[in-house]
Write a protein that holds these residues in place. Structure first.
Motif, short mmCIF file in Angstrom:
data_model
loop_
_atom_site.label_atom_id
_atom_site.label_comp_id
_atom_site.label_asym_id
_atom_site.label_seq_id
_atom_site.Cartn_x
_atom_site.Cartn_y
_atom_site.Cartn_z
N PHE A 110 0.84 -1.20 0.00
CA PHE A 110 0.00 0.00 0.00
C PHE A 110 0.88 1.25 0.00
N GLN A 111 0.59 2.16 -0.96
CA GLN A 111 1.41 3.36 -1.16
C GLN A 111 0.71 4.61 -0.59
N HIS A 112 1.49 5.44 0.08
CA HIS A 112 0.96 6.65 0.72
C HIS A 112 0.89 7.83 -0.26
N GLY A 113 0.39 8.97 0.22
CA GLY A 113 0.29 10.18 -0.58
C GLY A 113 1.55 11.03 -0.50
N ILE A 114 1.55 12.12 -1.23
CA ILE A 114 2.69 13.04 -1.27
C ILE A 114 2.97 13.58 0.13
N PHE A 115 4.23 13.76 0.46
CA PHE A 115 4.73 14.22 1.76
C PHE A 115 4.59 13.16 2.86
N GLY A 116 4.10 11.96 2.51
CA GLY A 116 3.95 10.91 3.52
C GLY A 116 5.21 10.08 3.66
N ASP A 117 5.11 9.05 4.50
CA ASP A 117 6.22 8.11 4.69
C ASP A 117 5.64 6.74 5.03
N GLU A 118 6.50 5.83 5.47
CA GLU A 118 6.07 4.45 5.73
C GLU A 118 5.15 4.32 6.95
N LEU A 141 -15.31 -12.89 4.70
CA LEU A 141 -15.63 -12.06 3.54
C LEU A 141 -14.38 -11.61 2.78
N ALA A 142 -13.21 -11.86 3.34
CA ALA A 142 -11.95 -11.52 2.69
C ALA A 142 -10.87 -12.45 3.20
N LYS A 143 -9.78 -12.55 2.45
CA LYS A 143 -8.64 -13.37 2.87
C LYS A 143 -7.85 -12.63 3.94
N GLU A 144 -7.21 -13.39 4.82
CA GLU A 144 -6.21 -12.80 5.71
C GLU A 144 -5.03 -12.34 4.85
N VAL A 145 -4.54 -11.14 5.13
CA VAL A 145 -3.47 -10.59 4.30
C VAL A 145 -2.37 -9.98 5.16
N ILE A 146 -1.21 -9.85 4.54
CA ILE A 146 -0.13 -9.02 5.08
C ILE A 146 -0.13 -7.73 4.29
N MET A 147 0.00 -6.59 4.97
CA MET A 147 0.08 -5.31 4.30
C MET A 147 1.45 -4.69 4.53
N VAL A 148 2.05 -4.17 3.46
CA VAL A 148 3.35 -3.53 3.55
C VAL A 148 3.23 -2.08 3.12
N PHE A 149 3.74 -1.17 3.95
CA PHE A 149 3.69 0.26 3.70
C PHE A 149 5.12 0.78 3.53
N GLY A 150 5.54 0.98 2.29
CA GLY A 150 6.88 1.47 2.03
C GLY A 150 6.96 2.98 2.09
N HIS A 151 8.19 3.51 2.13
CA HIS A 151 8.43 4.95 2.01
C HIS A 151 8.62 5.22 0.53
N MET A 152 7.64 5.87 -0.07
CA MET A 152 7.57 5.93 -1.53
C MET A 152 8.53 6.94 -2.16
N TYR A 153 9.14 7.78 -1.35
CA TYR A 153 10.05 8.79 -1.91
C TYR A 153 11.41 8.15 -2.10
N ALA A 154 11.61 7.50 -3.25
CA ALA A 154 12.79 6.68 -3.50
C ALA A 154 13.89 7.51 -4.16
N SER A 155 14.58 8.32 -3.35
CA SER A 155 15.66 9.17 -3.82
C SER A 155 16.99 8.73 -3.22
N SER A 156 18.04 8.81 -4.02
CA SER A 156 19.39 8.51 -3.52
C SER A 156 20.06 9.76 -2.95
N ASP A 157 19.37 10.90 -3.07
CA ASP A 157 19.88 12.17 -2.54
C ASP A 157 19.15 12.49 -1.24
N PRO A 158 19.82 12.36 -0.09
CA PRO A 158 19.14 12.60 1.19
C PRO A 158 18.72 14.05 1.38
#
Length: 323
Positions: A110-118, A141-158
């Motif tokens: 699951f991906q967050h919005g702009i200015f967000g993080d993990e 009514l649904a399968k058991e799931v694992i949810m992963v929340f990454g930090h979507m701002y994938a920059s090599s420049d800190p």
């Protein structure tokens, strides 16, 4: 005499054999009946909360509220090395309450919005991810799931930070590489997950919805289920209140790549009162219609660019994902 004894033994055991067969048939019939009842219950539930005339509503309270009979999943914060960004990064992961490392589960990234993080999506309890996933699974009514929340701002420049410019949003477009080459291999190595596109989904909100569509279009060989809640502008060239978007794709390229298989679910939705992304989600819906791309489109009544849209959209996604 021996024949008489043998015949007597057969006759004496015959009722026992009949009893065993009857018991077995009774168990089979009961199992079939229970399965039919579960299917009927699910169909009645889906009928009650189905999308009508491209309109859905907020997640029902019986699903979004914590229940005394259902245990919620556990959230962990995990650090890993990103080869894409060449630095230490982190993700949050929601594990089912039943997770003990033995059973394997399908995964929603699951991906967050702009200015967000993990942390921002799962730590905001207004979104109700823990409640929705646990309650729907408990009710069958649904399968058991694992949810992963990454930090979507994938920059090599800190020193590069998110903002409303072409340069500042570019790392979001790089997240597809971070996800596929770093996060997914880490998850599959360190957690008990089912693999393959039939067990892997990408879903997101706002900028995360935009990137989830892009990920799905480019890598439907890896992701069998795609969801975009209030996806932000920028998939195609556009201008909104914040900036001009160069576009990740041309309008005519808004389709699934080459011979890659089509997703089992491709969902796009938005709140009827969204004052942030406005009509851009509906414009994606129109483009996909014009391009002949099958998808599910609906609006969430009275929702703005907020947790009502997230809950309502994610609830509908969970009812359909991995089915």
């Amino acid at each position: 005499m021996k024949s008489t004894v043998k015949l007597a033994c057969v006759l004496l055991s015959f009722p026992l054999i009949i009893s065993c067969v009857s018991k077995k048939e009774e168990i089979q019939l009961n199992n079939q009946s229970n399965q039919q009842n579960e299917e009927t219950k699910k169909m009645e539930y889906l009928e009650k909360y189905q999308i009508r005339n491209e309109i859905a509503f907020d997640c029902p309270k019986e699903v979004s509220e914590q229940r005394s009979d259902v245990k919620l999943g556990k959230v962990e914060h995990v650090k890993y090395h990103s080869n894409t960004c060449n630095m230490e990064r982190a993700f949050s992961i929601l594990l089912p309450a039943s997770y003990d490392g033995t059973k394997k589960y399908p995964v929603i990234y699951f991906q967050h919005g702009i200015f967000g993080d993990e942390n921002c999506m799962i730590n905001d309890d207004n979104n109700k991810f823990r409640q929705i996933t646990a309650n729907l699974a408990a009710d069958g009514l649904a399968k058991e799931v694992i949810m992963v929340f990454g930090h979507m701002y994938a920059s090599s420049d800190p020193n590069l930070k998110p903002g409303f410019s072409s340069e500042a949003v570019l790392p979001y477009d790089n997240f597809i590489n971070e996800l596929v080459n770093d996060i997914m291999p880490y998850i599959e190595k360190n957690y008990s997950v089912l693999t393959g596109r039939e067990n892997t989904a990408a879903c997101g909100f706002s900028m995360g919805g935009r990137e989830s569509i892009f990920i799905g279009l480019q890598r439907s060989d890896l992701f069998g289920y795609i969801g975009a809640i209030a996806p932000a502008p920028g998939l195609v060239p556009a201008k909104d209140w914040a900036m001009s978007h160069e576009g990740q794709l041309a309008v005519e390229d808004m389709k699934f790549v080459g011979s890659n298989p089509l997703p089992k679910l491709f969902m796009i939705c938005c709140g009827t009162n969204d004052g942030t992304v406005g009509q851009f989600p509906k414009s994606y819906h129109k483009i996909f219609n014009d391009n002949g791309v099958e998808h599910l489109w609906f609006e969430i009544m009275s929702a703005d660019h907020n947790s009502v849209a997230i809950r309502g959209g994610f609830y509908q996604f969970m009812l359909r994902v991995f089915q």
